[in-house]
Each structure stands twice: as structure tokens, then as C-alpha cells.
Design an enzyme around this catalytic site. Structure first.
Site, PDB file in Angstrom:
ATOM      1  CE1 TYR A 129      -4.357  -1.316   0.754  1.00  0.00           C
ATOM      2  CE2 TYR A 129      -3.065  -2.963   1.886  1.00  0.00           C
ATOM      3  CZ  TYR A 129      -4.260  -2.550   1.335  1.00  0.00           C
ATOM      4  OH  TYR A 129      -5.346  -3.385   1.371  1.00  0.00           O
ATOM      5  CE1 TYR A 182      -2.333  -6.687   3.756  1.00  0.00           C
ATOM      6  CE2 TYR A 182      -3.092  -6.387   1.501  1.00  0.00           C
ATOM      7  CZ  TYR A 182      -3.278  -6.240   2.854  1.00  0.00           C
ATOM      8  OH  TYR A 182      -4.415  -5.633   3.322  1.00  0.00           O
ATOM      9  NE  ARG A 195      -7.334  -9.852   4.707  1.00  0.00           N
ATOM     10  CZ  ARG A 195      -8.266  -9.014   4.295  1.00  0.00           C
ATOM     11  NH1 ARG A 195      -8.092  -7.717   4.364  1.00  0.00           N
ATOM     12  NH2 ARG A 195      -9.417  -9.444   3.811  1.00  0.00           N
ATOM     13  CG  HIS A 207      -8.363  -7.106   0.124  1.00  0.00           C
ATOM     14  ND1 HIS A 207      -7.212  -7.706   0.548  1.00  0.00           N
ATOM     15  CD2 HIS A 207      -8.411  -5.903   0.749  1.00  0.00           C
ATOM     16  CE1 HIS A 207      -6.583  -6.907   1.396  1.00  0.00           C
ATOM     17  NE2 HIS A 207      -7.280  -5.796   1.536  1.00  0.00           N
ATOM     18  CG  HIS A 241     -10.001  -1.898   1.489  1.00  0.00           C
ATOM     19  ND1 HIS A 241     -10.340  -2.410   2.720  1.00  0.00           N
ATOM     20  CD2 HIS A 241      -8.706  -2.242   1.289  1.00  0.00           C
ATOM     21  CE1 HIS A 241      -9.283  -3.019   3.248  1.00  0.00           C
ATOM     22  NE2 HIS A 241      -8.279  -2.930   2.405  1.00  0.00           N
TER      23      HIS A 241
END
Lengths: 206, 242
Positions: free
Chosen positions: B108, B147, B157, B160, B162
């Protein structure tokens, strides 16, 4: 076999996670991407009424501030009108009544500037005391939490508020009343949200 | 006068409860008392209104909205598209949809993310758009990478995106996550498994949509979002007045 009702089912919630700022407040995440971020100015320049500031912390079950929380505020203007087709009338140019509130990542302190909302109609009868609706999301919060900020100096309206009166335990009502102080001539309301533990804030299933 | 009443109540059997032991962060961040049930007043049936002046059409193109001129983000190019509907299967037009995600390596762009996968200099990781009259939306982006995260010692995770949606009333406000068909990490994820209902979990999995791909350019996934529906006011039980 019976018929089918053919309703759809609401999409289930998932946590906003630790990086909610990337999507909803990228400036706070540390980069500049949009020409205009949304939700930083709740009342706009033309709103009538008393200019106030609301500040606080969101505190977890260990007593620690939640530093990565994000809140959204939704409120009526000083005349008690929401900026929405069903909001009860017209609002001042530039008044949206909605804001995004980001914490200081080091301390968890948050705050926003707005105007004090007016009274709004109750669901069927009566009048709701001035309040700001809050929606709280963060890592570890699986479904956004709804609560309301009421104001200490509205004791008479608060006593008649249909929502506060719905809370069976009178001592829990106090968790929704922001304390008023003044700083440089501006009213500052303090509102601490306790997610669990002693004096847990009242949350609403709306 | 509104022609519609309050929103249908949330189906708590399809939403995750606040306390979910295996998603460790929820333990200290979950209220212990029950929420007070509130019939909708004007405060809940209304919500913020957004317009096309609030955003830029480019905001929906994550391949380019943070890229240097002539460049684009690295990764598997995808279109994420679908409709925002309510539980009555009616489209929700003119509503704001915002997304954020990791880059193709699972990193991120956030000052708090320290994963060793590199930042992509041409990828910001956020986008937003407003649904059209049919409730339709689309984004162009890259498929995010899986990640690791600190839950159990070795937790990952699934890929995905959000997603944040408004609807017309504050009671519809929703944040969720979009997963991708066929990802074996979905079934292992403690955050996915906060949802107590397999059918509800399946509703978060976007399907490969070959009909929406752009040949020789981008693959496509379809993801419809459903917000709470509203009751028709067939009988007097009015929100306003006496």
C-alpha cells in the site's frame, strides 16, 4: 414450493482496515492525488448559526486511543435542515453537513469545525435535540459504529429527546453528551468515545 | 412528503459481529453492550449528496490517475465494474463509490505500510466515481497482490479491493472488500471469516466477466453492491409530522 420474494441481500460489511486513509483521505496517508478531497469542510462559508469545534478521542478496551480510526459526521444546519431532498427544506449555499474526520496518527486526537445544528423533527412526534450523527470505522471494527454527539448546554432539549430517552439506563445517556469549554472565544465540545469497558459509549443499530 | 419509509433492518446473520476472536484486532475494538435499536428518523434516512463537480472523471482510472505522463501502473490490468442496487433490486443512481487497494506486489502507498514489496511509482491505489442513472460504475486498475499481515504469525490477506458506498441515507453507509474468484486465500482469511454465513461471503467474490474484457488490453471482474432497501409507506407510520 412457495414463491420467491426476490429481494436482494445487503452486501456484508468488512473492516475498513488500517489503510482507509488511502481511499477516503489520501492526504493523510501521505500523498496528493485528487484535486479535491471530500469532507474537510462540513458547514461551508455561508452557514448561519454558532461556529463550534468538536474534539475527542476514540478509546479501545485497553484504555488506549485508537490512532487509525476514521469518523464521518452527518448533521443538520442551525435551522435543523439536512442537505438532502428529504431533509426538511433548503440549506445555505455550500452547506453539506457531512465531514470526514481523521486523527493525529501520533496521539489519536481528532477534531472538526462546524456550526451547531438545530433541533430536528422526531420520527413520529416531538423534536430531536441538536445532535451530530457519527459513523466510526477502523481496523478491527467489522461493521461501522453509529453514535450521536449531543451538547451539554442543551439540557432542556436533551431531556425531551426521543432517542436519548430510548436508552433504558439513564447513566449511559451521559456517554452521548459532549462537554463544553471555550478556546479563544470559540466553543469547543469534548466527546470521548469508549468502544468497550467502563462507560462504554452508546451505539445505535440504525 | 417522502413516498418511502425507513430502511429495512440490517440482517445481522450476514454481517460480521463486532467481536470476532480470530481477527485479533477486533477483540479490544468491539463494543460489549448491545447497540440500541433505533427506528429511522430524518437523521438516518438522509445522507450526503454528491455531484459530478465533486470528482474528476479521471479519478476512476487507477492505471493512470497517479502515473507519470505516458506511463501506467504495473500489474495485471483489470476492469472492476457492476451496479449499486438496493434490496428491492432497484438501481442506486448518482451515488459515490470509492475504492482503495494495494499495488500488484501487495504494497500500500501509506506511511504506515512497511511491507518489503516495493512501491510502484506510477500507482497511487485509490479511485472514486459516481454511479450513472442505472446505478452502474466501473474502475480501471491492476489486480492487487496478496500480502502478509500480523494476526497469526503467518497470515496472508487474499487479493482484495476496499470499497466504500453511500446510498441515499446515512443508514445505508457501508464499507466492504471485493475478493476475486478462485483465490485460495479467501477460505483461510480471518477477516473474511468474520462473516458467519457462507452465502454472504460468496457475495463478496467478484466473478471473471469475459464479456466485459477489452481484448488485448484488460481482463474484467463484475461486482454488484447491494445497499439496504426502503419500506414503501402503504400504511400510515410516517417519519415526519405527527
Amino acid at each position: 414450493m412457495a414463491q420467491s420474494l426476490n429481494y436482494l441481500k445487503e452486501t456484508p460489511s468488512q473492516t475498513a482496515g488500517p489503510y482507509v486513509h488511502i481511499g477516503l483521505a489520501p492526504g493523510a496517508a501521505g500523498f496528493d492525488i485528487y484535486t479535491q478531497e471530500l469532507g474537510w469542510d462540513i458547514a461551508g462559508p455561508n452557514a448561519k448559526g454558532e461556529r463550534i469545534r468538536v474534539e475527542g478521542l476514540v478509546i479501545d478496551g485497553t484504555g488506549s486511543p485508537i490512532k487509525d480510526v476514521m469518523l464521518e459526521a452527518w448533521q443538520a444546519n442551525a435551522a435543523g435542515v439536512y442537505a438532502h431532498p428529504e431533509g426538511g427544506g433548503d440549506v445555505e449555499e455550500g452547506f453539506r453537513g457531512w465531514g470526514r474526520v481523521i486523527t493525529d496518527f501520533a496521539t489519536g486526537e481528532w477534531g472538526f469545525d462546524t456550526v451547531k445544528p438545530g433541533r430536528t423533527p422526531g420520527r413520529n412526534v416531538g423534536t430531536q435535540a441538536p445532535h451530530i450523527n457519527l459513523w466510526i470505522v477502523a481496523r478491527g471494527i467489522n461493521l461501522g459504529l453509529n453514535t450521536r454527539v449531543y451538547f451539554e448546554d442543551e439540557a432542556e432539549a436533551n431531556a425531551a429527546d426521543p432517542v436519548l430517552n430510548l436508552i433504558e439506563w439513564e447513566r449511559r445517556r451521559a456517554t452521548l453528551i459532549a462537554k463544553r469549554t471555550e478556546r479563544d472565544g470559540t466553543p469547543v465540545y469534548r466527546f470521548e468515545i469508549r468502544i468497550q469497558g467502563e462507560d462504554e459509549t452508546v451505539f445505535f443499530d440504525i | 412528503m417522502p413516498s418511502q419509509g425507513e430502511f429495512y433492518q440490517r440482517d445481522r446473520e450476514r454481517h460480521p459481529p463486532a467481536y470476532t476472536r480470530d481477527y485479533k484486532t477486533s477483540v479490544a475494538r468491539s463494543p460489549q453492550y448491545s447497540a440500541i435499536s433505533l427506528q429511522n428518523s430524518v437523521s438516518e434516512i438522509t445522507g450526503p449528496v454528491f455531484g459530478h463537480n465533486d470528482i474528476d472523471p479521471m479519478d476512476r482510472d487507477l492505471l493512470h490517475n497517479y502515473a507519470q505522463p505516458g506511463e501506467s501502473a504495473i500489474g495485471e490490468r483489470i476492469i472492476l465494474h457492476g451496479r449499486v442496487l438496493d434490496e428491492n433490486a432497484r438501481p442506486v443512481p448518482n451515488t459515490l463509490v470509492e475504492i482503495w487497494q494495494a499495488n500488484a506486489g501487495g504494497r500500500y502507498r501509506h506511511k504506515k505500510d512497511t511491507y518489503l514489496a516495493p512501491i510502484d511509482p506510477n500507482f497511487g491505489g485509490c479511485g472514486r466515481t459516481i454511479t450513472d442513472a442505472d446505478g452502474y460504475y466501473y474502475f480501471r486498475t491492476v489486480k492487487p497482490g496478496a500480502y502478509p499481515w500480523r494476526n497469526w504469525v503467518n497470515s496472508w490477506r487474499p487479493a482484495h479491493i476496499h470499497v466504500s458506498v453511500f446510498g441515499t441515507g446515512f443508514a445505508q453507509r457501508l464499507i466492504s472488500q471485493v475478493y476475486f474468484e478462485g483465490d485460495p486465500l479467501i477460505a483461510k482469511c480471518p477477516i473474511v471469516k468474520t462473516i458467519p454465513n457462507q452465502d454472504a461471503i460468496d457475495s463478496l467474490v467478484a466473478l471473471l466477466d469475459m464479456n466485459a474484457t477489452i481484448p488485448l488490453d484488460s481482463i474484467a471482474y463484475k461486482f454488484d453492491i447491494v445497499l439496504r432497501g426502503r419500506r414503501s409507506t402503504l400504511f400510515e407510520n410516517r417519519l415526519e409530522g405527527n
